[in-house]
Design an enzyme around this catalytic site. Structure first.
Site, mmCIF file in Angstrom:
data_model
loop_
_atom_site.group_PDB
_atom_site.id
_atom_site.type_symbol
_atom_site.label_atom_id
_atom_site.label_comp_id
_atom_site.label_asym_id
_atom_site.label_seq_id
_atom_site.Cartn_x
_atom_site.Cartn_y
_atom_site.Cartn_z
ATOM 1 N N ASN A 92 59.590 9.108 71.463
ATOM 2 C CA ASN A 92 58.235 9.536 71.801
ATOM 3 C C ASN A 92 57.309 9.693 70.586
ATOM 4 O OD1 ASN A 92 56.176 11.191 73.535
ATOM 5 N ND2 ASN A 92 56.715 12.509 71.809
ATOM 6 N N TYR A 158 47.339 0.292 66.516
ATOM 7 C CA TYR A 158 47.998 1.148 67.510
ATOM 8 C C TYR A 158 48.403 0.357 68.757
ATOM 9 C CZ TYR A 158 48.820 4.946 70.802
ATOM 10 O OH TYR A 158 49.387 5.761 71.757
ATOM 11 N N LYS A 162 52.221 -0.775 70.209
ATOM 12 C CA LYS A 162 52.728 -0.477 71.556
ATOM 13 C C LYS A 162 53.107 -1.759 72.308
ATOM 14 C CE LYS A 162 52.438 4.055 71.252
ATOM 15 N NZ LYS A 162 53.630 4.889 71.167
HETATM 16 P P1 NAD Z 1 50.897 14.228 69.146
HETATM 17 O O1 NAD Z 1 50.182 13.796 67.913
HETATM 18 O O2 NAD Z 1 50.545 15.530 69.772
HETATM 19 O O3 NAD Z 1 52.464 14.189 68.906
HETATM 20 C C1 NAD Z 1 53.064 13.166 68.176
HETATM 21 C C2 NAD Z 1 54.452 13.575 67.805
HETATM 22 O O4 NAD Z 1 55.003 12.559 66.955
HETATM 23 C C3 NAD Z 1 54.481 14.881 67.031
HETATM 24 O O5 NAD Z 1 55.558 15.679 67.473
HETATM 25 C C4 NAD Z 1 54.703 14.432 65.593
HETATM 26 O O6 NAD Z 1 55.417 15.368 64.827
HETATM 27 C C5 NAD Z 1 55.527 13.173 65.789
HETATM 28 N N1 NAD Z 1 55.393 12.323 64.611
HETATM 29 C C6 NAD Z 1 54.267 11.751 64.131
HETATM 30 N N2 NAD Z 1 54.545 11.128 62.966
HETATM 31 C C7 NAD Z 1 55.864 11.331 62.712
HETATM 32 C C8 NAD Z 1 56.739 10.955 61.664
HETATM 33 N N3 NAD Z 1 56.337 10.236 60.620
HETATM 34 N N4 NAD Z 1 58.030 11.336 61.762
HETATM 35 C C9 NAD Z 1 58.474 12.048 62.805
HETATM 36 N N5 NAD Z 1 57.701 12.448 63.823
HETATM 37 C C10 NAD Z 1 56.412 12.093 63.769
HETATM 38 O O7 NAD Z 1 50.687 13.026 70.165
HETATM 39 P P2 NAD Z 1 50.993 12.867 71.722
HETATM 40 O O8 NAD Z 1 49.694 12.588 72.358
HETATM 41 O O9 NAD Z 1 51.866 13.925 72.261
HETATM 42 O O10 NAD Z 1 51.775 11.468 71.654
HETATM 43 C C11 NAD Z 1 53.136 11.300 71.978
HETATM 44 C C12 NAD Z 1 53.362 9.843 72.294
HETATM 45 O O11 NAD Z 1 52.546 9.473 73.400
HETATM 46 C C13 NAD Z 1 52.986 8.892 71.157
HETATM 47 O O12 NAD Z 1 53.940 7.852 71.083
HETATM 48 C C14 NAD Z 1 51.638 8.348 71.585
HETATM 49 O O13 NAD Z 1 51.388 7.075 71.052
HETATM 50 C C15 NAD Z 1 51.822 8.307 73.101
HETATM 51 N N6 NAD Z 1 50.586 8.284 73.885
HETATM 52 C C16 NAD Z 1 49.729 9.357 73.883
HETATM 53 C C17 NAD Z 1 48.580 9.302 74.655
HETATM 54 C C18 NAD Z 1 47.598 10.459 74.703
HETATM 55 O O14 NAD Z 1 46.508 10.296 75.292
HETATM 56 N N7 NAD Z 1 47.914 11.629 74.186
HETATM 57 C C19 NAD Z 1 48.293 8.159 75.412
HETATM 58 C C20 NAD Z 1 49.178 7.096 75.383
HETATM 59 C C21 NAD Z 1 50.334 7.175 74.624
#
Ligand code: NAD
Length: 250
Positions: A92, A158, A162
Site C-alpha cells: 500500500n 504517479y 500505477k
Molecule cells: P498517505 O500519504 O497518507 O500514506 C502513504 C503511506 O506510504 C504512508 O504510511 C507512508 O509512510 C508510506 N510511505 C511513503 N513513502 C515511503 C517510503 N519511502 N518507505 C516506506 N513507506 C513509505 O497516502 P494514502 O492516500 O493513504 O495512500 C496510500 C496508497 O493509496 C498509495 O499507494 C496511494 O498511491 C494510493 N491511492 C491514494 C488515493 C487517495 O486519494 N488518497 C487515491 C488512489 C490511490
C-alpha cells in the site's frame, strides 16, 4: 468470527491514511497484522494509536527500507518469527507528485518509481518466497489508483507507476497461480485522507459533485475491498484490478 480470522498480514504504508485503516479493519476482522512504516517513530505512533483502540496483542511494527531486499527479507522474517506464518501482503505504501513534465527532475521520477513500483517488486518477492515455502497459497493485494487506468493531467510519473503496478499484478497473478498465491489490486479514486482534508472547499465541492455515487471514498471503502481480496471469500479471484471509486470515471 472475522473474515480474515487467523491470517497473518503485512501492510506497507500502514502508519497513516488508507494503510492505517487497512491495518485496523484487518485487526477487527481477526487477522494478525504487521504494519510497515518508513520510520520507527511513525510506526511506534501508529502502534500507540491502535493500543488506545484496544489492539495490542495481534499487531506489531516493522520499518524496513522497502527497496532493499535484505532489509525487507529480515523484517518479514521477524513477522514470521512472531506470528508463525504469512498469508497476506498489502503493498500500500506510495507517493504522489503533481509536478508538470517540463519541471520534472530525474530524482523525483526515480523516487516515485522506487517506492510505487520497485518496493512492490521487492516486498512481493520476499512474501512470495515465504508463501511458496509454506505451501498453502496466499494473497497479495496492491494499492493501485484509478489514474493508473486513465492517467492524470499533471504529475505523469504517479499514474505511470500505477500502470506498472497493474502490469505487475496481472503478470504475477499468472506466475504465482501454480502456488495458489493470488495477486490482485484495488484502484481507489479520490479518497478522504489528511491530504484531501487540507484542500479548500472550492476544490472539494465540485469534486464531490462529479462523483456519480455522490460522495468521496473513505479509507474504509478501500480497506473493505482489501479485506475481501485478502480473505477466502475471493479464493477464485486473481489478476483483478478492482475500482473503488464511486464510479468516478472520465
Ligand atoms: P498517505 O500519504 O497518507 O500514506 C502513504 C503511506 O506510504 C504512508 O504510511 C507512508 O509512510 C508510506 N510511505 C511513503 N513513502 C515511503 C517510503 N519511502 N518507505 C516506506 N513507506 C513509505 O497516502 P494514502 O492516500 O493513504 O495512500 C496510500 C496508497 O493509496 C498509495 O499507494 C496511494 O498511491 C494510493 N491511492 C491514494 C488515493 C487517495 O486519494 N488518497 C487515491 C488512489 C490511490
Amino acid at each position: 468470527m472475522g473474515i480474515v480470522e487467523g491470517k497473518v498480514a503485512i501492510v506497507t504504508g500502514g502508519t497513516r491514511g488508507i494503510g492505517f485503516t487497512i491495518v485496523r479493519e484487518f485487526l477487527k476482522n481477526g487477522a494478525k497484522v504487521a504494519l510497515a512504516g518508513s520510520r520507527q517513530e511513525t510506526v511506534d505512533a501508529a502502534l500507540a494509536k491502535l493500543a488506545e483502540e484496544g489492539f495490542t496483542d495481534n499487531v506489531m511494527g516493522i520499518a524496513p527500507s522497502l527497496t532493499d531486499p535484505d532489509s525487507v527479507a529480515a523484517a518479514f522474517a521477524s513477522v514470521v518469527d512472531r506470528f508463525g506464518r504469512l498469508d497476506v501482503l498489502c503493498n500500500n505504501a506510495g507517493v504522489s507528485s503533481r509536478t508538470p513534465l517540463v519541471d520534472y527532475t530525474l530524482e523525483e521520477f526515480n523516487k516515485v518509481m522506487s517506492i510505487n513500483v520497485t518496493a512492490v517488486f521487492v516486498c512481493t518477492q520476499a512474501a512470495a518466497r515465504i508463501m511458496i515455502e509454506q505451501g498453502e497459497g496466499g494473497s497479495i493485494v496492491n494499492t493501485s489508483s484509478m489514474v493508473g487506468k486513465y492517467g492524470q493531467p499533471s504529475g505523469f510519473a504517479y499514474p505511470t507507476s500505477k500502470f506498472a503496478v497493474n502490469g505487475l499484478t496481472l503478470s504475477l497473478a499468472r506466475e504465482l497461480a501454480k502456488h495458489k498465491i493470488r495477486v490482485n489490486a484495488v484502484a481507489p479514486g479520490v479518497t478522504h485522507t489528511d491530504m484531501v482534508d487540507a484542500l479548500p472547499d472550492s476544490v472539494i465541492k465540485p469534486l464531490i459533485e462529479s462523483i456519480p455515487l455522490g460522495r468521496m471514498g473513505e479509507p474504509e471503502d478501500i480497506a473493505c475491498a482489501c479485506l475481501y481480496l485478502a480473505s477466502d471469500m475471493s479464493s477464485y479471484v486473481s489478476g483483478a484490478v478492482l475500482p473503488v471509486d464511486g464510479l468516478s470515471r472520465p
